[in-house]
Design a protein around this motif. Structure first.
Motif, PDB file in Angstrom:
ATOM      1  N   MET A 197       1.945  74.500  -3.201  1.00 48.70           N
ATOM      2  CA  MET A 197       1.927  75.126  -4.514  1.00 48.70           C
ATOM      3  C   MET A 197       1.491  74.131  -5.587  1.00 48.70           C
ATOM      4  SD  MET A 197       4.674  77.497  -6.569  1.00 48.70           S
ATOM      5  CE  MET A 197       5.283  78.286  -5.151  1.00 48.70           C
ATOM      6  N   ALA A 198       1.718  72.847  -5.339  1.00 48.24           N
ATOM      7  CA  ALA A 198       1.329  71.826  -6.312  1.00 48.24           C
ATOM      8  C   ALA A 198      -0.181  71.832  -6.530  1.00 48.24           C
ATOM      9  CB  ALA A 198       1.795  70.451  -5.861  1.00 48.24           C
ATOM     10  N   ASP A 199      -0.944  72.068  -5.453  1.00 46.63           N
ATOM     11  CA  ASP A 199      -2.403  72.123  -5.589  1.00 46.63           C
ATOM     12  C   ASP A 199      -2.826  73.259  -6.511  1.00 46.63           C
ATOM     13  OD1 ASP A 199      -2.706  69.974  -3.892  1.00 46.63           O
ATOM     14  OD2 ASP A 199      -3.157  71.201  -2.131  1.00 46.63           O
ATOM     15  N   GLN A 200      -2.218  74.432  -6.340  1.00 50.21           N
ATOM     16  CA  GLN A 200      -2.553  75.576  -7.189  1.00 50.21           C
ATOM     17  C   GLN A 200      -2.166  75.307  -8.647  1.00 50.21           C
ATOM     18  OE1 GLN A 200      -0.920  76.101  -4.181  1.00 50.21           O
ATOM     19  NE2 GLN A 200      -2.673  76.925  -3.070  1.00 50.21           N
ATOM     20  N   ASN A 201      -0.998  74.685  -8.852  1.00 49.53           N
ATOM     21  CA  ASN A 201      -0.570  74.354 -10.215  1.00 49.53           C
ATOM     22  C   ASN A 201      -1.591  73.446 -10.883  1.00 49.53           C
ATOM     23  OD1 ASN A 201       1.732  75.790  -9.616  1.00 49.53           O
ATOM     24  ND2 ASN A 201       3.106  74.022  -9.629  1.00 49.53           N
ATOM     25  N   HIS A 202      -2.055  72.432 -10.132  1.00 52.67           N
ATOM     26  CA  HIS A 202      -3.052  71.500 -10.656  1.00 52.67           C
ATOM     27  C   HIS A 202      -4.352  72.228 -10.986  1.00 52.67           C
ATOM     28  CE1 HIS A 202      -5.325  67.841 -11.262  1.00 52.67           C
ATOM     29  NE2 HIS A 202      -6.211  68.256 -10.362  1.00 52.67           N
ATOM     30  N   GLU A 203      -4.819  73.095 -10.068  1.00 52.59           N
ATOM     31  CA  GLU A 203      -6.060  73.841 -10.297  1.00 52.59           C
ATOM     32  C   GLU A 203      -5.952  74.714 -11.546  1.00 52.59           C
ATOM     33  OE1 GLU A 203      -9.127  73.745  -8.744  1.00 52.59           O
ATOM     34  OE2 GLU A 203      -8.243  71.972  -7.840  1.00 52.59           O
ATOM     35  N   LEU A 204      -4.833  75.378 -11.711  1.00 50.03           N
ATOM     36  CA  LEU A 204      -4.644  76.249 -12.883  1.00 50.03           C
ATOM     37  C   LEU A 204      -4.654  75.432 -14.164  1.00 50.03           C
ATOM     38  CD1 LEU A 204      -1.931  78.682 -11.488  1.00 50.03           C
ATOM     39  CD2 LEU A 204      -4.310  79.237 -12.031  1.00 50.03           C
ATOM     40  N   ARG A 205      -3.920  74.330 -14.182  1.00 51.31           N
ATOM     41  CA  ARG A 205      -3.881  73.488 -15.386  1.00 51.31           C
ATOM     42  C   ARG A 205      -5.265  72.927 -15.707  1.00 51.31           C
ATOM     43  NH1 ARG A 205       0.946  71.315 -13.009  1.00 51.31           N
ATOM     44  NH2 ARG A 205       2.740  72.321 -13.935  1.00 51.31           N
ATOM     45  N   LYS A 206      -5.970  72.473 -14.654  1.00 51.96           N
ATOM     46  CA  LYS A 206      -7.321  71.919 -14.834  1.00 51.96           C
ATOM     47  C   LYS A 206      -8.258  72.966 -15.435  1.00 51.96           C
ATOM     48  CE  LYS A 206     -10.194  70.781 -11.409  1.00 51.96           C
ATOM     49  NZ  LYS A 206     -10.637  70.189 -10.142  1.00 51.96           N
ATOM     50  N   ALA A 207      -8.034  74.240 -15.091  1.00 53.74           N
ATOM     51  CA  ALA A 207      -8.864  75.325 -15.614  1.00 53.74           C
ATOM     52  C   ALA A 207      -8.399  75.789 -16.984  1.00 53.74           C
ATOM     53  CB  ALA A 207      -8.861  76.499 -14.636  1.00 53.74           C
ATOM     54  N   LEU A 221      -5.395  77.102 -17.670  1.00 57.40           N
ATOM     55  CA  LEU A 221      -4.529  78.278 -17.570  1.00 57.40           C
ATOM     56  C   LEU A 221      -3.077  77.854 -17.395  1.00 57.40           C
ATOM     57  CD1 LEU A 221      -6.698  80.419 -15.116  1.00 57.40           C
ATOM     58  CD2 LEU A 221      -6.362  80.834 -17.563  1.00 57.40           C
ATOM     59  N   LYS A 222      -2.199  78.602 -18.022  1.00 51.82           N
ATOM     60  CA  LYS A 222      -0.769  78.374 -17.873  1.00 51.82           C
ATOM     61  C   LYS A 222      -0.358  78.723 -16.438  1.00 51.82           C
ATOM     62  CE  LYS A 222       3.622  79.844 -19.818  1.00 51.82           C
ATOM     63  NZ  LYS A 222       4.279  80.800 -20.724  1.00 51.82           N
ATOM     64  N   VAL A 223       0.524  77.915 -15.874  1.00 46.65           N
ATOM     65  CA  VAL A 223       0.997  78.155 -14.512  1.00 46.65           C
ATOM     66  C   VAL A 223       2.054  79.255 -14.546  1.00 46.65           C
ATOM     67  CG1 VAL A 223       2.159  77.150 -12.505  1.00 46.65           C
ATOM     68  CG2 VAL A 223       0.516  75.785 -13.810  1.00 46.65           C
ATOM     69  N   THR A 224       1.719  80.391 -13.928  1.00 45.04           N
ATOM     70  CA  THR A 224       2.680  81.495 -13.792  1.00 45.04           C
ATOM     71  C   THR A 224       2.749  81.861 -12.317  1.00 45.04           C
ATOM     72  OG1 THR A 224       1.039  83.248 -14.070  1.00 45.04           O
ATOM     73  CG2 THR A 224       2.093  82.405 -16.088  1.00 45.04           C
ATOM     74  N   LEU A 225       3.837  82.477 -11.898  1.00 41.81           N
ATOM     75  CA  LEU A 225       3.999  82.842 -10.497  1.00 41.81           C
ATOM     76  C   LEU A 225       2.888  83.779 -10.013  1.00 41.81           C
ATOM     77  CD1 LEU A 225       5.683  82.291  -8.035  1.00 41.81           C
ATOM     78  CD2 LEU A 225       7.156  84.202  -8.665  1.00 41.81           C
ATOM     79  N   PRO A 226       2.537  84.849 -10.777  1.00 41.60           N
ATOM     80  CA  PRO A 226       1.435  85.708 -10.309  1.00 41.60           C
ATOM     81  C   PRO A 226       0.122  84.943 -10.132  1.00 41.60           C
ATOM     82  CG  PRO A 226       2.662  86.826 -12.027  1.00 41.60           C
ATOM     83  CD  PRO A 226       3.167  85.410 -11.978  1.00 41.60           C
ATOM     84  N   ARG A 227      -0.206  84.044 -11.055  1.00 40.44           N
ATOM     85  CA  ARG A 227      -1.449  83.269 -10.931  1.00 40.44           C
ATOM     86  C   ARG A 227      -1.416  82.377  -9.696  1.00 40.44           C
ATOM     87  NH1 ARG A 227      -1.862  81.774 -17.270  1.00 40.44           N
ATOM     88  NH2 ARG A 227      -2.931  83.668 -17.935  1.00 40.44           N
ATOM     89  N   VAL A 228      -0.293  81.720  -9.465  1.00 39.81           N
ATOM     90  CA  VAL A 228      -0.174  80.841  -8.298  1.00 39.81           C
ATOM     91  C   VAL A 228      -0.319  81.653  -7.019  1.00 39.81           C
ATOM     92  CG1 VAL A 228       1.412  79.353  -6.998  1.00 39.81           C
ATOM     93  CG2 VAL A 228       1.188  79.076  -9.481  1.00 39.81           C
ATOM     94  N   LYS A 229       0.382  82.793  -6.935  1.00 41.75           N
ATOM     95  CA  LYS A 229       0.338  83.627  -5.728  1.00 41.75           C
ATOM     96  C   LYS A 229      -1.074  84.146  -5.467  1.00 41.75           C
ATOM     97  CE  LYS A 229       4.685  83.568  -4.560  1.00 41.75           C
ATOM     98  NZ  LYS A 229       5.126  82.904  -3.338  1.00 41.75           N
ATOM     99  N   ILE A 230      -1.755  84.609  -6.506  1.00 47.39           N
ATOM    100  CA  ILE A 230      -3.111  85.158  -6.355  1.00 47.39           C
ATOM    101  C   ILE A 230      -4.084  84.051  -5.949  1.00 47.39           C
ATOM    102  CG2 ILE A 230      -5.042  86.219  -7.612  1.00 47.39           C
ATOM    103  CD1 ILE A 230      -2.826  87.857  -9.130  1.00 47.39           C
ATOM    104  N   LEU A 231      -3.958  82.880  -6.543  1.00 48.18           N
ATOM    105  CA  LEU A 231      -4.821  81.762  -6.172  1.00 48.18           C
ATOM    106  C   LEU A 231      -4.584  81.366  -4.715  1.00 48.18           C
ATOM    107  CD1 LEU A 231      -7.003  79.862  -7.160  1.00 48.18           C
ATOM    108  CD2 LEU A 231      -5.213  78.331  -8.009  1.00 48.18           C
TER     109      LEU A 231
END
Length: 148
Positions: free
Chosen positions: A1-11, A13-23
């Motif tokens: 999940m840390a990878d998805q959090n990093h990708e979202l922040r880099k883009a 985008l705020k890290v939310t559970l739906p965004r992490v799950k969809i990614l």
């Protein structure tokens, strides 16, 4: 999940559970790299996640705007999404099975650049989609694709 959090922040985008799950679903799409919003939604439901279809559409649109995913409208306007990749590739869509095959061909890439140059342009980007069917099949063109 840390990878998805990093990708979202880099883009951006705020890290939310739906965004992490969809990614995660898009990144782990084995065998089928091109998922529709409905495919993502069904995967979330199957995993017991409480995320609505409207949220899936909204998140995919946000991912597209942020450059995390690419949207394709292959057959009759039905949108599918794939994770953005650094390496360019083109697509073949099987009219019989709906399978999407990715490919890269340097000769095609070179000819496209040459054609643009011959007409006084510089090629910036392109999308090539070949609609195919197994030899001997009677599959027809997708709706909206006209014969030239």
């Amino acid at each position: 999940m840390a990878d998805q959090n990093h990708e979202l922040r880099k883009a951006g985008l705020k890290v939310t559970l739906p965004r992490v799950k969809i990614l995660q679903i898009l990144e782990n799409a084995t065998g089928q790299h091109h998922l529709s919003a409905e495919d993502v939604y069904k995967t979330l439901l199957d995993a017991g996640e409480d995320v609505g279809l409207a949220t899936v559409y909204r998140v995919l649109t946000q991912f597209e705007s942020a450059g995390l995913v690419v949207r394709h409208n292959f057959d009759g306007g039905h949108a599918v999404f794939e994770i953005s990749q650094e390496e360019h590739h083109d697509h073949m869509v099987c009219l019989e099975s709906g399978e999407i095959i990715e490919f890269f061909d340097e000769t095609i890439e070179r000819r496209q650049r040459e054609i643009a140059e011959e007409h006084g342009f510089e090629l910036v980007d392109h999308a090539l989609v070949l609609y195919v069917r197994p030899r001997g099949s009677q599959a027809t063109r997708p709706e909206g694709i006209q014969k030239k």
